[in-house]
Every structure is written in structure tokens, then in C-alpha cells.
Design a protein around this motif. Sequence first.
Motif, PDB file in Angstrom:
ATOM      1  N   GLN A   1      49.465  80.464  14.295  1.00  0.00           N
ATOM      2  CA  GLN A   1      49.266  79.610  13.127  1.00  0.00           C
ATOM      3  C   GLN A   1      49.036  80.445  11.883  1.00  0.00           C
ATOM      4  O   GLN A   1      48.176  81.306  11.841  1.00  0.00           O
ATOM      5  CB  GLN A   1      48.071  78.686  13.365  1.00  0.00           C
ATOM      6  N   ASP A   2      49.826  80.165  10.843  1.00  0.00           N
ATOM      7  CA  ASP A   2      49.605  80.837   9.565  1.00  0.00           C
ATOM      8  C   ASP A   2      48.467  80.151   8.821  1.00  0.00           C
ATOM      9  O   ASP A   2      48.212  78.961   9.008  1.00  0.00           O
ATOM     10  CB  ASP A   2      50.869  80.783   8.702  1.00  0.00           C
ATOM     11  N   CYS A   3      47.821  80.914   7.969  1.00  0.00           N
ATOM     12  CA  CYS A   3      46.792  80.346   7.105  1.00  0.00           C
ATOM     13  C   CYS A   3      47.495  79.817   5.861  1.00  0.00           C
ATOM     14  O   CYS A   3      47.994  80.600   5.057  1.00  0.00           O
ATOM     15  CB  CYS A   3      45.769  81.414   6.726  1.00  0.00           C
TER      16      CYS A   3
ATOM     17  N   VAL B   1      37.127  94.862   2.104  1.00  0.00           N
ATOM     18  CA  VAL B   1      37.713  94.057   3.156  1.00  0.00           C
ATOM     19  C   VAL B   1      37.811  92.623   2.638  1.00  0.00           C
ATOM     20  O   VAL B   1      36.931  92.141   1.934  1.00  0.00           O
ATOM     21  CB  VAL B   1      36.859  94.121   4.451  1.00  0.00           C
ATOM     22  N   SER B   2      38.922  91.960   2.953  1.00  0.00           N
ATOM     23  CA  SER B   2      39.142  90.583   2.518  1.00  0.00           C
ATOM     24  C   SER B   2      38.669  89.633   3.611  1.00  0.00           C
ATOM     25  O   SER B   2      39.021  89.803   4.784  1.00  0.00           O
ATOM     26  CB  SER B   2      40.629  90.346   2.219  1.00  0.00           C
ATOM     27  N   LEU B   3      37.879  88.633   3.212  1.00  0.00           N
ATOM     28  CA  LEU B   3      37.278  87.698   4.162  1.00  0.00           C
ATOM     29  C   LEU B   3      37.445  86.273   3.654  1.00  0.00           C
ATOM     30  O   LEU B   3      37.384  86.013   2.453  1.00  0.00           O
ATOM     31  CB  LEU B   3      35.788  88.006   4.349  1.00  0.00           C
ATOM     32  N   PHE B   4      37.616  85.351   4.590  1.00  0.00           N
ATOM     33  CA  PHE B   4      37.787  83.937   4.256  1.00  0.00           C
ATOM     34  C   PHE B   4      36.458  83.225   4.471  1.00  0.00           C
ATOM     35  O   PHE B   4      35.985  83.102   5.599  1.00  0.00           O
ATOM     36  CB  PHE B   4      38.878  83.329   5.145  1.00  0.00           C
TER      37      PHE B   4
ATOM     38  N   PHE C   1      42.386  87.325   9.467  1.00  0.00           N
ATOM     39  CA  PHE C   1      43.341  88.202  10.142  1.00  0.00           C
ATOM     40  C   PHE C   1      44.704  88.167   9.469  1.00  0.00           C
ATOM     41  O   PHE C   1      45.374  89.203   9.350  1.00  0.00           O
ATOM     42  CB  PHE C   1      43.468  87.815  11.622  1.00  0.00           C
ATOM     43  N   ASP C   2      45.152  86.990   9.029  1.00  0.00           N
ATOM     44  CA  ASP C   2      46.438  86.924   8.337  1.00  0.00           C
ATOM     45  C   ASP C   2      46.423  87.795   7.085  1.00  0.00           C
ATOM     46  O   ASP C   2      47.389  88.498   6.793  1.00  0.00           O
ATOM     47  CB  ASP C   2      46.746  85.474   7.954  1.00  0.00           C
ATOM     48  N   GLN C   3      45.317  87.744   6.347  1.00  0.00           N
ATOM     49  CA  GLN C   3      45.205  88.580   5.155  1.00  0.00           C
ATOM     50  C   GLN C   3      45.218  90.058   5.534  1.00  0.00           C
ATOM     51  O   GLN C   3      45.808  90.881   4.832  1.00  0.00           O
ATOM     52  CB  GLN C   3      43.923  88.247   4.401  1.00  0.00           C
ATOM     53  N   TRP C   4      44.560  90.380   6.656  1.00  0.00           N
ATOM     54  CA  TRP C   4      44.533  91.781   7.095  1.00  0.00           C
ATOM     55  C   TRP C   4      45.941  92.295   7.371  1.00  0.00           C
ATOM     56  O   TRP C   4      46.308  93.396   6.954  1.00  0.00           O
ATOM     57  CB  TRP C   4      43.660  91.917   8.347  1.00  0.00           C
ATOM     58  N   TRP C   5      46.760  91.502   8.073  1.00  0.00           N
ATOM     59  CA  TRP C   5      48.100  91.976   8.426  1.00  0.00           C
ATOM     60  C   TRP C   5      49.015  92.035   7.207  1.00  0.00           C
ATOM     61  O   TRP C   5      49.962  92.825   7.176  1.00  0.00           O
ATOM     62  CB  TRP C   5      48.709  91.095   9.514  1.00  0.00           C
TER      63      TRP C   5
ATOM     64  N   THR D   1      41.366  83.082  11.558  1.00  0.00           N
ATOM     65  CA  THR D   1      42.818  83.097  11.391  1.00  0.00           C
ATOM     66  C   THR D   1      43.208  83.577  10.001  1.00  0.00           C
ATOM     67  O   THR D   1      44.074  84.459   9.847  1.00  0.00           O
ATOM     68  CB  THR D   1      43.399  81.696  11.640  1.00  0.00           C
ATOM     69  N   CYS D   2      42.588  83.020   8.969  1.00  0.00           N
ATOM     70  CA  CYS D   2      42.940  83.400   7.601  1.00  0.00           C
ATOM     71  C   CYS D   2      42.560  84.844   7.300  1.00  0.00           C
ATOM     72  O   CYS D   2      43.302  85.556   6.612  1.00  0.00           O
ATOM     73  CB  CYS D   2      42.261  82.456   6.619  1.00  0.00           C
TER      74      CYS D   2
END
Length: 203
Positions: A172-174, A56-59, A140-144, A137-138
Motif C-alpha cells: 500500500q502506498d501512502c 529523518v522523515s516521520l509521519f 517507510f514510503d518516505q524513506w524509500w 507505512t507512510c
Amino acid sequence: MRRRWAIAAAAAAAVLAVGGCGVQPTGVNVARLDPFGASPPSSPQTASPSQYPYTVSLFLFSTINKGPGTMITRPVQNAPAPMSLPDELAILSADEQADQYTTYVPPGITLKPTQQAHEYFVYSPAPLGPLALQQLTCTFDQWWIQHPDPNPQIRATTRLIEPSTGSDTQWQDCPEGVMQTNPGGAAAKPTAPGVVDKSTAEG
């Protein structure tokens, strides 16, 4: 005088006899050194993180450079899902702690989807500051990006609304904090830089 000594001797013999009754040469209980209720593990040891089948990708943020956030890839034992991302952000693995990452997302966050795709009400035990919202936000953006919706009209971004504080991230985009899927990235190491400035304190 003899009678006194005889009485004293008889009394001493009686005391010794009574004391001897309580002597237990074997089977004496001693205090335990380990906690009560402790028992050896009965289940086999689980696989190490390097052997986990999912990622999983995490910020996260770094405590070293005090600068932009970083997208990392964490091995996980169970298949991740969007609703589990806040829980993943609230913890740090041993490797991430050793690499001096940190997180501002508290444990216990609950997400409630609205009627719009990728829009959530956020219920947190503590008000979320800008860095925590940026992490969410970041992430979730990576998830999508990694799990695109089959409907092209659905936004690839996420909107988070915190009813208790009125905080709203809008759509808002990351900025530059996400990257395309990297099939080979399995270790919990930095995979792409973010651009979040930590010069302002977490509110």
C-alpha cells in the motif's frame, strides 16, 4: 533530710555527665535533600537537536486539527536506518510536543525482514491499530523515496505483516503523505500534508 538531698544531687550530676558524653558540637550528620546516589554529570553536554548532523522523515498526527497526518523532518544525532524507524515513531521530541503532534506507534516494536525486499513481519507489544500502521507505512514510503534501491525492480513501497493479529498492509502506498527529498529541511516542522482521516478511532 540532708542525706536525701545529697543523694539526689549526686544522681543529677551523674545523669548530666552521661548525657554530656553524647554531645557532638561539630560534624553532626543531617538528612540529605537530594536523592541518594545523585552525582553531578561527568560527561560534557551533548549538542542541541538543531546541531545534529542527520535528519529523518516521520509521519505524525496533529492534536490540533484532528485531521490528516503530517510528514515532519526531525534532526537526529545518529544516522537513521530503516530498522530504527519504529523507535523514532514511538517518541516525540520536545519541539514536536510543543507543536502538539502525537503518535500511535508504541515503543518496543521489532521488525523482521522477510525474503522479499521492503517486506517485514511486525512484532509489537500491543496490537497496532490503523493509524499506527498508517504511520509506519507512510514513514517507510518516505524513506524509500529518499533512499532509493539501486535495483529498479524492487518496490518503492513497504508491506507490513503482523503475525499475532493477521494484519497485512499489502503493498500500500501512502497517498499524498510523502514528498521528494528537501535538502534544506532540518527543523522538526511540517514539510508536507498527509491525507489520513482520523474520524475513525484508533483500534
